[in-house]
Design an enzyme around this catalytic site. Structure first.
Site, PDB file in Angstrom:
ATOM      1  N   ASN A   1      -1.680   5.645   3.371  1.00 55.45           N
ATOM      2  CA  ASN A   1      -1.719   6.279   1.841  1.00 55.45           C
ATOM      3  C   ASN A   1      -2.855   7.279   2.039  1.00 55.45           C
ATOM      4  O   ASN A   1      -4.087   6.753   2.267  1.00 55.45           O
ATOM      5  CB  ASN A   1      -1.818   5.188   0.539  1.00 55.45           C
ATOM      6  CG  ASN A   1      -2.117   5.957  -0.510  1.00 55.45           C
ATOM      7  OD1 ASN A   1      -2.051   7.106  -0.704  1.00 55.45           O
ATOM      8  ND2 ASN A   1      -2.181   4.851  -1.568  1.00 55.45           N
TER       9      ASN A   1
ATOM     10  N   GLY B   1      -2.330  -3.380  -2.175  1.00 55.21           N
ATOM     11  CA  GLY B   1      -1.137  -4.139  -2.034  1.00 55.21           C
ATOM     12  C   GLY B   1      -1.455  -4.851  -0.731  1.00 55.21           C
ATOM     13  O   GLY B   1      -2.431  -4.792   0.024  1.00 55.21           O
TER      14      GLY B   1
ATOM     15  N   SER C   1       0.763  -1.157  -0.155  1.00 54.06           N
ATOM     16  CA  SER C   1      -0.016  -0.003  -0.026  1.00 54.06           C
ATOM     17  C   SER C   1       0.837   1.156   0.041  1.00 54.06           C
ATOM     18  O   SER C   1       1.661   1.411   0.735  1.00 54.06           O
ATOM     19  CB  SER C   1      -0.861   0.028   1.298  1.00 54.06           C
ATOM     20  OG  SER C   1      -1.679   1.278   1.234  1.00 54.06           O
ATOM     21  N   GLY C   2       0.511   2.199  -0.907  1.00 53.17           N
ATOM     22  CA  GLY C   2       1.266   3.542  -0.896  1.00 53.17           C
ATOM     23  C   GLY C   2       2.422   3.406  -2.120  1.00 53.17           C
ATOM     24  O   GLY C   2       3.429   4.064  -2.207  1.00 53.17           O
TER      25      GLY C   2
ATOM     26  N   SER D   1      -5.759   5.829  -0.680  1.00 54.73           N
ATOM     27  CA  SER D   1      -5.498   4.045  -0.628  1.00 54.73           C
ATOM     28  C   SER D   1      -6.684   3.684  -1.500  1.00 54.73           C
ATOM     29  O   SER D   1      -7.797   3.842  -0.943  1.00 54.73           O
ATOM     30  CB  SER D   1      -5.330   3.704   0.636  1.00 54.73           C
ATOM     31  OG  SER D   1      -5.139   2.310   0.719  1.00 54.73           O
ATOM     32  N   SER D   2      -6.466   2.815  -2.446  1.00 59.38           N
ATOM     33  CA  SER D   2      -7.479   1.983  -3.097  1.00 59.38           C
ATOM     34  C   SER D   2      -7.862   1.045  -2.006  1.00 59.38           C
ATOM     35  O   SER D   2      -7.151   0.124  -1.581  1.00 59.38           O
ATOM     36  CB  SER D   2      -7.136   1.262  -4.240  1.00 59.38           C
ATOM     37  OG  SER D   2      -5.930   2.251  -5.001  1.00 59.38           O
TER      38      SER D   2
ATOM     39  N   GLU E   1      -1.049  -6.100   2.846  1.00 57.16           N
ATOM     40  CA  GLU E   1      -1.329  -5.030   4.088  1.00 57.16           C
ATOM     41  C   GLU E   1      -0.985  -5.881   5.307  1.00 57.16           C
ATOM     42  O   GLU E   1      -1.351  -6.981   5.568  1.00 57.16           O
ATOM     43  CB  GLU E   1      -2.752  -4.643   4.128  1.00 57.16           C
ATOM     44  CG  GLU E   1      -2.926  -3.558   3.237  1.00 57.16           C
ATOM     45  CD  GLU E   1      -4.773  -2.761   3.409  1.00 57.16           C
ATOM     46  OE1 GLU E   1      -5.410  -3.403   4.101  1.00 57.16           O
ATOM     47  OE2 GLU E   1      -4.600  -1.921   2.686  1.00 57.16           O
TER      48      GLU E   1
ATOM     49  N   THR F   1      -1.539   2.702  -8.002  1.00 55.74           N
ATOM     50  CA  THR F   1      -2.704   3.621  -8.706  1.00 55.74           C
ATOM     51  C   THR F   1      -2.234   4.518  -9.698  1.00 55.74           C
ATOM     52  O   THR F   1      -2.564   4.733 -10.802  1.00 55.74           O
ATOM     53  CB  THR F   1      -3.616   4.102  -7.698  1.00 55.74           C
ATOM     54  OG1 THR F   1      -4.245   3.042  -7.003  1.00 55.74           O
ATOM     55  CG2 THR F   1      -4.737   4.906  -8.355  1.00 55.74           C
TER      56      THR F   1
END
Ligand SMILES: Nc1ncnc2c1ncn2[C@@H]1O[C@H](COP(=O)(O)OP(=O)(O)OP(=O)(O)O)[C@@H](O)[C@H]1O
Ligand SMILES: [Mg+2]
Length: 710
Positions: free
Chosen positions: A212, A438, A163-164, A215-216, A440, A168
Site C-alpha cells: 500500500n 491490518g 493492509s491495503g 500504509s498506516s 500482515e 483508512t
C-alpha cells in the site's frame, strides 16, 4: 464451515481451484456414503472425478435467485465460496463494492475513484434506515449517528481488514459523513479541524509499503465528540504501536514516513536552508528501500498541504519549524558514519559533518555525543565501567536514538492535534472510529508484524464477541430460539501469546537476563510449545524462526531482533545528553520518560469479555450443534414453498413465533438466524438442496396453506 452431506445428481457444489480459488461443479452421479470420488461437470463442460473426504464434502452452491443479494445473511448457504461468489457477482456485474453481512459492512477496494461519495450522496443517506438503502459506508455512519442520537449512547465503528483493504479511506469517509451531517454554524470550523487531523497523522504515520503506497504504520482510534444537539464539538485521538523500526530501516521498494520525503523535496526553499537537507537520495534513512518517489505522488506539493493543515489546526510557523528541525536532525543522525576500530571498538570522526549538523540542530554537545554513541556505561552495585562498543553495537545505539526521537515527535504531534481539537462545550456523546493497521504477513516477519498481528487477534476477538452478543440480544428480545453456527473463537492463539508463560512473558523474561539472546528465547518457545500447542510450529528448515497459526493465516516470524525491539531502550547516557539540550522540545522529549520493559504493558489493553461468553457458546455448540441439520424443519418447508419475495413480506416476527409455537412439541430444534438489516426478516443459512426439498410435504396441521410451492 459446514458441508452438507446431501449430494444428489444435479446438485451444484463448489470445489477448490488453484486459479479461481473455487469452481462451480454439478454432480453428475448420486454420491453414496463411502464413495471416494464425486463425479462432477465443471461450467465449461469438463467432466471430473473429484476425490472427496466423506467427512467434508464440498460446499453447496446457492440457487442463482439468491446470488447478488445485498446482504450475505440472506444466502441459504453461507460459507467461503458462497460469500466470495456473491461479492464477486456484485462487484464484477454491477460495480457494487459494498455488501452487508448483517450489521457488518463488507467493502471491496475498487482502486479507483467511484462517484459515490459526494455531498449529495451523504444527504441521501442522512436520516435513512440502513435496510432501506444500498449498502454503503455512509449507511454505517448514519446508523451510528442515529443510534447515538436516538438512545443517547456512544457508538463505535471498527474498520478492519488486511493492509491495503481500504480501512483508512473508509475511516476518513465516516468522519466526513459526521462532519457534513452535523455541521454547526460555529465559526471555529470544528468539523474542518477534525478532518484535518487525518492528513497530518498520515504524513507522519503512513508510508509506502509493498502492499500500500499509503500504509498506516500505527493504529488510530478517534473519538468524535458531540454536544446535546448532536453537533461536533471536537475530537480526541489515541494512537497505538507506531512502527518505529521504519525510521531506520525500510525493506526493498518501501519508504520511510511520508513527511521525510516531503521535507527533502522542499529542501531547496530558503526557509529550510538551516536544516542543511538535500534530496531523499542523500540520506540513509530515506534511500534504503531504493525508491524515494511514489508514482503519482508529489511530495513537494504534499509538503505545502501538510503546512496548510498544520496551520488550520492552529499549529503555525514556530511549531512547524521545530518539528522539521527534529526530522532533519534524525536524517542527519542516520548519516553519521561509525568506523570500526579493531574488532571491539568503534569511533566517530570529530569532522563528521552530519554529526555536527545533528548536534547543531538539537543544540547538543557534539564531543559527548560522538563519545557516547560508541561507548556504554555499565553500572553494577560495586562499580561503574565504561565499555567500548563494536561498530554494530554503536550503529544500533544510533538507530535506537533516532527511533526514540521520532516516536516522541509523533506522540508530541498527536498531543498537539488533540489540544487543537478541544473546544469549549461539554461532550454529550461520542462516536469512536478505529482504524487499526491490518493483519500482515511478509516474506520476512519480525517483531513489528508480531505486534500488529497480536493487536489484530485482540481486535478480532472483540469483534467476534461483540457481534455474537448483539445478535444474541436481538434473539432474546424476541424470544426466538436460535443456534449459533461456526463461531470462531481465537482465544487459544491469544493465550499462546499473552497467557502466563506465553510467548510474551518468555520474551520479557529473556529481556531481563543480562545475557539474554534471541536464540535462547526461541529455544524456550520450542521447548514449551512444539508438539504441545497446535497453533505453534517450528519450521522444518529453520532454527531461527517460529510459526503462529493466526486467525487470518499462518505467519512465520524470524526471532532476530525481538529482544532488542522489545526492550526498546536507548543508552542512558545518550538520554542524559539529550535532556541537557537547549532546544526545549528536544529536552522535553527526554524528561523522565517512563521506563518500560515491554511495549505491551501499556499499549494493548483491550478487556476480554471471554468468561462471560465462552461457556454459553461452548454449550450451544455441543448441545445444539450438528443434530439440527439432519431433520426436516420448518426452514426447509418455507424455502421449498415460498418464493423469495413472499418471504420478505410474510416472514414477520409474529409469523416466526406462530411457527415456533407449532414446533414446540417437536423433538428437533428449529434453526433460525436473524438478519439485523430488517429487524425480523429471517434467513436460513444451511438448508439442504432444492432437490431434497421437493420431497417434503407440509403436514396440514401446520396451517401453512397460504404458501405456494416454488
Ligand atoms: N473506497 C475506495 N475508493 C477508491 N479507492 C480506494 C477506496 N478504498 C481504498 N482505496 C485505494 O486503496 C488504497 C489503500 O487504501 P487504505 O490506505 O485505506 O488501506 P488500509 O486498509 O488503510 O491499509 P493499511 O493497513 O496498509 O493502512 C488507497 O490509497 C486508495 O488508493
Ligand atoms: Mg491504513
Amino acid at each position: 464451515m459446514h458441508f452438507s452431506p446431501i449430494k444428489r445428481k444435479g446438485t451444484v457444489v463448489w470445489i477448490p481451484d488453484n486459479e479461481e480459488v473455487w469452481q462451480s461443479a454439478e454432480i453428475t452421479k448420486n454420491y453414496k456414503a463411502g464413495d471416494r470420488f464425486l463425479l462432477v461437470q465443471l461450467e465449461d463442460g469438463t467432466e471430473l472425478s473429484y476425490p472427496v473426504d466423506p467427512a467434508a464434502l464440498p460446499p453447496l452452491r446457492n440457487p442463482d435467485i439468491l446470488v447478488g443479494e445485498n446482504d450475505l445473511t440472506a444466502l441459504s448457504y453461507l460459507h467461503e465460496p458462497a460469500v466470495l461468489h456473491n461479492l464477486k457477482i456484485r462487484f464484477v456485474e454491477s460495480k457494487l463494492i459494498y455488501t452487508y453481512s448483517g450489521i457488518i459492512l463488507v467493502a471491496i477496494n475498487p482502486y479507483k475513484q467511484l462517484p459515490i461519495y459526494g455531498d449529495a450522496i451523504i444527504h441521501a443517506y442522512s436520516g435513512q434506515n440502513m435496510g432501506d438503502m444500498d449498502p454503503h459506508i455512509f449507511a454505517v455512519a448514519e446508523e451510528a449517528y442515529k443510534q447515538m442520537a436516538r438512545n443517547n449512547k456512544n457508538q463505535s465503528i471498527i474498520v478492519s481488514g488486511e493492509s491495503g483493504a481500504g480501512k483508512t479511506v473508509s475511516a476518513r469517509y465516516t468522519m466526513r459523513y459526521f462532519a457534513t451531517v452535523s455541521k454547526s454554524s460555529s465559526k471555529a470550523h470544528v468539523e474542518d479541524k477534525v478532518l484535518a487531523s487525518n492528513p497530518i497523522t498520515e504524513a507522519v504515520g503512513n508510508a509506502k509499503t509493498t502492499r500500500n503506497d499509503n500504509s498506516s504504520r500505527f493504529g488510530k482510534y478517534t473519538e468524535i465528540s458531540f454536544d446535546r444537539s448532536y453537533q461536533i464539538i471536537g475530537a480526541n485521538m489515541r494512537t497505538y504501536l507506531l512502527e518505529k523500526s521504519r525510521v531506520v530501516f525500510q525493506s526493498e521498494n518501501e519508504r520511510n514516513y511520508h513527511i521525510f520525503y516531503q521535507l527533502c523535496a522542499s529542501a531547496m526553499q530558503p526557509e529550510y536552508a538551516h536544516l542543511k537537507l538535500g534530496s531523499a537520495e542523500e540520506f540513509n534513512y530515506t534511500r534504503m528501500g531504493g525508491s524515494t518517489v511514489i508514482e503519482g505522488v508529489d511530495d513537494r506539493a504534499n509538503m505545502v498541504e501538510t503546512q496548510k493543515t498544520f496551520a488550520l489546526l492552529g499549529l503555525k510557523g514556530d511549531f512547524q519549524m521545530d518539528v522539521f528541525k527534529m526530522l532533519a536532525a534524525i536524517l542527519h543522525l542516520g548519516n553519521v558514519e561509525i568506523a570500526a576500530v579493531g574488532d571491539e571498538r568503534s569511533s566517530i570522526s570529530s569532522e563528521d559533518k552530519h554529526l555536527s549538523i545533528f548536534c547543531e540542530l538539537l543544540d547538543l554537545n557534539c564531543d559527548k555525543m560522538a563519545r557516547w554513541l560508541c561507548h556504554r556505561k555499565i553500572v553494577t552495585t560495586s562499580e561503574t565501567v565504561i565499555k567500548p562498543m563494536t561498530r554494530a553495537q554503536a550503529a544500533n545505539a544510533r538507530d535506537a536514538l533516532a527511533k526514540k526521537i521520532y516516536s516522541h515527535l509523533f506522540d508530541f504531534i498527536v498531543e498537539r492535534i488533540n489540544q487543537a481539537l478541544q473546544f469549549p462545550g461539554k461532550q454529550h456523546t461520542f462516536i469512536g472510529v478505529l482504524d487499526i493497521y491490518g493483519f500482515e504477513t511478509f516474506d520476512v516477519n519480525s517483531f513489528e508484524q508480531f505486534c500488529i498481528n497480536y493487536a489484530n487477534e485482540k481486535l478480532q476477538q472483540q469483534f467476534n464477541l461483540h457481534v455474537f452478543k448483539l445478535e444474541q440480544e436481538e434473539y432474546m428480545k424476541e424470544d426466538i430460539p436460535w443456534t449459533l453456527i461456526d463461531f470462531y473463537d481465537n482465544q487459544p492463539v491469544i493465550d499462546l501469546i499473552e497467557a502466563k508463560m506465553g510467548i510474551l512473558e518468555l520474551l520479557d523474561e529473556e529481556c531481563l537476563l543480562p545475557h539474554g539472546k534471541d536464540e535462547n528465547w526461541l529455544q524456550k518457545l520450542y521447548n514449551n510449545f512444539v508438539n504441545k500447542n497446535a497453533l505453534f510450529e517450528k519450521p522444518r528448515m529453520s532454527n531461527t524462526s517460529f510459526i503462529i497459526q493466526h486467525f487470518a493465516d499462518k505467519v512465520e516470524y524470524k526471532c532476530e531482533g525481538f529482544l532488542e525491539k522489545n526492550r526498546d531502550t536507548v543508552h542512558e547516557v545518550l538520554v542524559e545528553i539529550l535532556k541537557e539540550s537547549k532546544f526545549h522540545l528536544c529536552a522535553n522529549f527526554f524528561q523522565d520518560s517512563p521506563v518500560s520493559i515491554s511495549p505491551f504493558s501499556s499499549t494493548i489493553n483491550i478487556k476480554s469479555a471471554r468468561p462471560a461468553l465462552k461457556s454459553p457458546n461452548k454449550q450451544l455448540r455441543t448441545t445444539v450443534g450438528s443434530k439440527v441439520l439432519h431433520k426436516p424443519q420448518i426452514v426447509k418447508i418455507l424455502n421449498s414453498y415460498t418464493p423469495i419475495d413472499d418471504f420478505e413480506k410474510r416472514v414477520t416476527p409474529s409469523f416466526v413465533r406462530k411457527v415456533q409455537g407449532m414446533l414446540n412439541n417437536r423433538e428437533d430444534v428449529p434453526q433460525l438466524m436473524l438478519d439485523t438489516k430488517h429487524l425480523f426478516q429471517v434467513t436460513f443459512p444451511f438448508t439442504p438442496s432444492p432437490h431434497a426439498l421437493e420431497l417434503i410435504q407440509v403436514p396440514s396441521s401446520f396451517k401453512l396453506g397460504f404458501l405456494t410451492r416454488v
